[in-house]
Design an enzyme around this catalytic site. Sequence first.
Site, PDB file in Angstrom:
ATOM      1  N   HIS A 308       0.856  -1.188   0.000  1.00  0.00           N
ATOM      2  CA  HIS A 308       0.000   0.000   0.000  1.00  0.00           C
ATOM      3  C   HIS A 308       0.886   1.230   0.000  1.00  0.00           C
ATOM      4  CE1 HIS A 308      -3.180   2.789   1.112  1.00  0.00           C
ATOM      5  NE2 HIS A 308      -4.005   1.857   0.688  1.00  0.00           N
ATOM      6  N   ASP A 366      -7.930  -5.577   0.202  1.00  0.00           N
ATOM      7  CA  ASP A 366      -8.428  -6.433  -0.866  1.00  0.00           C
ATOM      8  C   ASP A 366      -8.032  -7.890  -0.705  1.00  0.00           C
ATOM      9  OD1 ASP A 366      -9.701  -4.416  -2.288  1.00  0.00           O
ATOM     10  OD2 ASP A 366      -7.800  -3.740  -3.122  1.00  0.00           O
TER      11      ASP A 366
HETATM   12  N1  CMC Z   1       4.173  -7.481  -4.831  1.00  0.00           N
HETATM   13  C1  CMC Z   1       5.508  -7.456  -5.020  1.00  0.00           C
HETATM   14  N2  CMC Z   1       6.268  -6.363  -4.879  1.00  0.00           N
HETATM   15  C2  CMC Z   1       5.643  -5.221  -4.533  1.00  0.00           C
HETATM   16  C3  CMC Z   1       4.251  -5.171  -4.317  1.00  0.00           C
HETATM   17  C4  CMC Z   1       3.511  -6.355  -4.471  1.00  0.00           C
HETATM   18  N3  CMC Z   1       2.199  -6.364  -4.270  1.00  0.00           N
HETATM   19  N4  CMC Z   1       3.891  -3.891  -3.988  1.00  0.00           N
HETATM   20  C5  CMC Z   1       5.010  -3.162  -4.011  1.00  0.00           C
HETATM   21  N5  CMC Z   1       6.089  -3.979  -4.337  1.00  0.00           N
HETATM   22  C6  CMC Z   1       7.493  -3.562  -4.396  1.00  0.00           C
HETATM   23  C7  CMC Z   1       7.784  -2.778  -5.664  1.00  0.00           C
HETATM   24  O1  CMC Z   1       8.221  -3.625  -6.712  1.00  0.00           O
HETATM   25  C8  CMC Z   1       8.843  -1.817  -5.189  1.00  0.00           C
HETATM   26  O2  CMC Z   1      10.064  -2.528  -5.168  1.00  0.00           O
HETATM   27  P1  CMC Z   1      11.469  -1.736  -5.454  1.00  0.00           P
HETATM   28  O3  CMC Z   1      11.573  -0.686  -4.390  1.00  0.00           O
HETATM   29  O4  CMC Z   1      12.496  -2.810  -5.346  1.00  0.00           O
HETATM   30  O5  CMC Z   1      11.330  -1.167  -6.838  1.00  0.00           O
HETATM   31  C9  CMC Z   1       8.460  -1.514  -3.752  1.00  0.00           C
HETATM   32  O6  CMC Z   1       7.711  -2.665  -3.308  1.00  0.00           O
HETATM   33  C10 CMC Z   1       7.617  -0.255  -3.574  1.00  0.00           C
HETATM   34  O7  CMC Z   1       6.519  -0.353  -4.471  1.00  0.00           O
HETATM   35  P2  CMC Z   1       5.870   0.884  -5.233  1.00  0.00           P
HETATM   36  O8  CMC Z   1       5.164   0.376  -6.446  1.00  0.00           O
HETATM   37  O9  CMC Z   1       6.871   1.952  -5.416  1.00  0.00           O
HETATM   38  O10 CMC Z   1       4.815   1.361  -4.146  1.00  0.00           O
HETATM   39  P3  CMC Z   1       3.553   2.249  -4.414  1.00  0.00           P
HETATM   40  O11 CMC Z   1       3.267   2.941  -3.142  1.00  0.00           O
HETATM   41  O12 CMC Z   1       3.742   3.082  -5.630  1.00  0.00           O
HETATM   42  O13 CMC Z   1       2.407   1.175  -4.760  1.00  0.00           O
HETATM   43  C11 CMC Z   1       0.582  -0.310  -4.608  1.00  0.00           C
HETATM   44  C12 CMC Z   1       1.411   0.777  -3.891  1.00  0.00           C
HETATM   45  C13 CMC Z   1      -0.666  -0.611  -3.782  1.00  0.00           C
HETATM   46  C14 CMC Z   1       0.122   0.208  -5.998  1.00  0.00           C
HETATM   47  C15 CMC Z   1       1.455  -1.573  -4.774  1.00  0.00           C
HETATM   48  O14 CMC Z   1       1.846  -2.053  -3.511  1.00  0.00           O
HETATM   49  C16 CMC Z   1       0.734  -2.685  -5.556  1.00  0.00           C
HETATM   50  O15 CMC Z   1       0.778  -2.679  -6.803  1.00  0.00           O
HETATM   51  N6  CMC Z   1       0.068  -3.651  -4.847  1.00  0.00           N
HETATM   52  C17 CMC Z   1      -0.719  -4.670  -5.508  1.00  0.00           C
HETATM   53  C18 CMC Z   1      -2.062  -4.104  -5.928  1.00  0.00           C
HETATM   54  C19 CMC Z   1      -3.003  -3.914  -4.753  1.00  0.00           C
HETATM   55  O16 CMC Z   1      -3.178  -4.806  -3.920  1.00  0.00           O
HETATM   56  N7  CMC Z   1      -3.660  -2.747  -4.723  1.00  0.00           N
HETATM   57  C20 CMC Z   1      -4.690  -2.438  -3.705  1.00  0.00           C
HETATM   58  C21 CMC Z   1      -4.320  -1.284  -2.831  1.00  0.00           C
HETATM   59  S1  CMC Z   1      -5.392  -1.185  -1.400  1.00  0.00           S
HETATM   60  C22 CMC Z   1      -6.943  -0.825  -2.063  1.00  0.00           C
HETATM   61  C23 CMC Z   1      -7.022   0.528  -2.666  1.00  0.00           C
HETATM   62  O17 CMC Z   1      -6.719   1.519  -1.984  1.00  0.00           O
HETATM   63  O18 CMC Z   1      -7.428   0.634  -3.794  1.00  0.00           O
END
Ligand code: CMC
Length: 431
Positions: A308, A366
């Site tokens: 998140h 989720d």
């Molecule tokens: N699985 C594997 N690696 C992950 C995941 C994941 N679910 N989420 C983040 N990472 C890694 C990512 O690859 C990155 O690694 P590095 O620093 O080595 O490049 C690091 O963790 C930070 O990730 P980010 O993408 O920069 O983080 P963000 O804050 O931009 O993204 C997120 C947050 C929710 C989009 C992401 O965690 C994600 O894609 N999760 C899966 C989708 C999901 O479950 N979304 C629902 C969110 S809660 C409901 C809502 O509010 O809608």
Amino acid sequence: MADSTKTAKLTIDGKDYELPIHSPTAGPEVIDIRKLYAQAGVFTYDPGFTSTASCDSTITYIDGGKGELLHRGYPIDQLAEKSHYLEVCYLLLYGELPSPAQLEDFESRVTNHTMIHEQMMYLFRGYRRDAHPMAIMVGVVGALSAFYHDSTDISDPWQREVASIRMIAKLPTIAAMAYKYSIGQPFVYPRNDLDYASNFLRMCFAVPAADYEVNPILSRAMDRIFTLHADHEQNASTSTVRLASSSGANPFACIAAGIACLWGPAHGGANQACLEMLQEIGTPDRIPEFIARAKDKDDPFRLMGFGHRVYKNFDPRAKVMKQSADEVLDLLGIEDNPTLQVAKELEKAALADPYFTDKKLFPNVDFYSGIILEAMGFPTSMFTPIFALSRTVGWISQWKEMISDPQLKIGRPRQLYHGETLRDYVDIENR
Ligand code: CMC
């Protein structure tokens, strides 16, 4: 915004600029850069808004480090346990918990707006039967502005109020109709003697030939899912609603914009993607393979329902959802549900893996919600529409707050431009 006495000093090319610092009631202090461009001629750069407060708000607060979510100061776990969705709607919209009389009045106002204009039925019939219910919702919610002209004038507080109540009341009807349309069944009209969650379940699962007996435990679980999704501060869809409304767009159009944004798999679409992932994993022995893929930088696969932007600890909503999943499956007599088993094992395996713990990736809202919704009988395509109808009150509360904010300005971010500078047009024969 309260006056601040603290300031930050920014030095550019040897010249100092004083920037006011605002102290919130909770959360990090905020440097006010509104006059920066006028004074120093520079922009700030923050793609994805990871360090930018886009507004001044009093509705919802998240402490991502502690895993805390507060609506008007009340923690989500207390609201999920002791309150119910329409009371939380009142709290989000008006700032305080209602008295018994206020709650009764609010519930009756919502209940009296659950039907939609009969002419709107024909809109549904224009869609293909296999359309995703989110595609239908984006269109139909936007189309409300074509049917309810008397609540589109955003300068009139009464019209804003009527539009708000209409959307909270009608979204379950629209989501249920989108579902019924997709499975080729007749629409089921709302029944105002039922509570909000029971009415939604009945509109989804009753047919004219056989009514649907609402189980109070399932309706409680449904209500809890609505409550847990009601608002979440300045997330992508809420910010979309605020940005759309900053131009003066009508409220129905703004909420339709929020629904479109929510649809994406990184946001509200994650619940559908998560259940599909758990089903694809299928059995606990395949978990290591999927964990390895999630960690592989060359594989775009991510563990859906994990991670998140704000929570760097357990999402407090996931804890309640996990408990609800156990209760619902128990009630339905679904023992040893393979998807729940995979989810629990996957959670355990990920939380024992330094890749996830070092990056502070925990289960989010989720992760377990899809298991409950599937057990209730919803297809995966309905998961995000249910998120959308639950979040409508959050979008509306944030929209109302924004419209009445004297600081309201059209949202207009700037950019860091790396394109070509001025050059002359080249005629086609010379290219
Ligand atoms: N699985 C594997 N690696 C992950 C995941 C994941 N679910 N989420 C983040 N990472 C890694 C990512 O690859 C990155 O690694 P590095 O620093 O080595 O490049 C690091 O963790 C930070 O990730 P980010 O993408 O920069 O983080 P963000 O804050 O931009 O993204 C997120 C947050 C929710 C989009 C992401 O965690 C994600 O894609 N999760 C899966 C989708 C999901 O479950 N979304 C629902 C969110 S809660 C409901 C809502 O509010 O809608």
